[in-house]
Design a protein around this motif. Structure first.
Motif, PDB file in Angstrom:
ATOM      1  N   HIS A  21      -7.083  19.303   5.721  1.00  0.00           N
ATOM      2  CA  HIS A  21      -5.762  19.494   6.785  1.00  0.00           C
ATOM      3  C   HIS A  21      -4.487  19.537   6.540  1.00  0.00           C
ATOM      4  O   HIS A  21      -4.263  18.946   5.744  1.00  0.00           O
ATOM      5  N   ILE A  78      -0.577  28.306  11.472  1.00  0.00           N
ATOM      6  CA  ILE A  78      -1.529  28.374  12.514  1.00  0.00           C
ATOM      7  C   ILE A  78      -1.519  29.738  13.171  1.00  0.00           C
ATOM      8  O   ILE A  78      -2.326  30.507  14.100  1.00  0.00           O
ATOM      9  N   ASN A 124      -5.566  27.804  12.127  1.00  0.00           N
ATOM     10  CA  ASN A 124      -5.863  26.710  12.561  1.00  0.00           C
ATOM     11  C   ASN A 124      -4.799  26.289  11.472  1.00  0.00           C
ATOM     12  O   ASN A 124      -4.341  27.086  10.014  1.00  0.00           O
ATOM     13  N   TYR A 131      -6.822  24.804   8.165  1.00  0.00           N
ATOM     14  CA  TYR A 131      -7.610  24.647   7.432  1.00  0.00           C
ATOM     15  C   TYR A 131      -6.862  25.205   6.733  1.00  0.00           C
ATOM     16  O   TYR A 131      -6.878  26.403   6.392  1.00  0.00           O
TER      17      TYR A 131
END
Length: 99
Positions: free
Chosen positions: A28, A83, A88, A90
């Motif tokens: 992350h 984002i 997200n 990732y």
């Protein structure tokens, strides 16, 4: 005097732990940004005790904190834009080669 060296060693150990977390955690973006901020905080502690030990002025620490805030804001803006575009944080979900 011994307490000062203890704080130097403590800040160095904090920095090394921050480096280990930064290198080992690549899933992350938020966790890598948090580890970078932890490393910056440990560098600030080291700088503060070094300047205090050498009886220097603390103006440089103000500049250091200013650049640390700029670094944090830049990281958060990259996180927000990532984002918004990908949904997200990732690292595996996007390619760096895309424009």
């Amino acid at each position: 005097m011994a307490n000062m060296f203890l704080m130097f060693y403590l800040s160095m150990i904090m920095f090394l732990f921050g480096c280990m977390v930064f290198v080992s955690n690549r899933k992350h973006l938020l966790s890598t940004l948090l580890s970078l901020e932890y490393m910056v905080l440990s560098l600030f502690i080291f700088l503060f005790f070094y300047l205090n030990f050498m009886n220097y002025e603390m103006y440089f620490s103000m500049f250091f904190l200013t650049f640390c805030v700029c670094e944090g804001v830049l990281g958060l803006s990259i996180l927000v834009s990532m984002i918004r575009t990908h949904g997200n944080d990732y690292f595996q979900s996007f390619s760096i080669l895309q424009c």
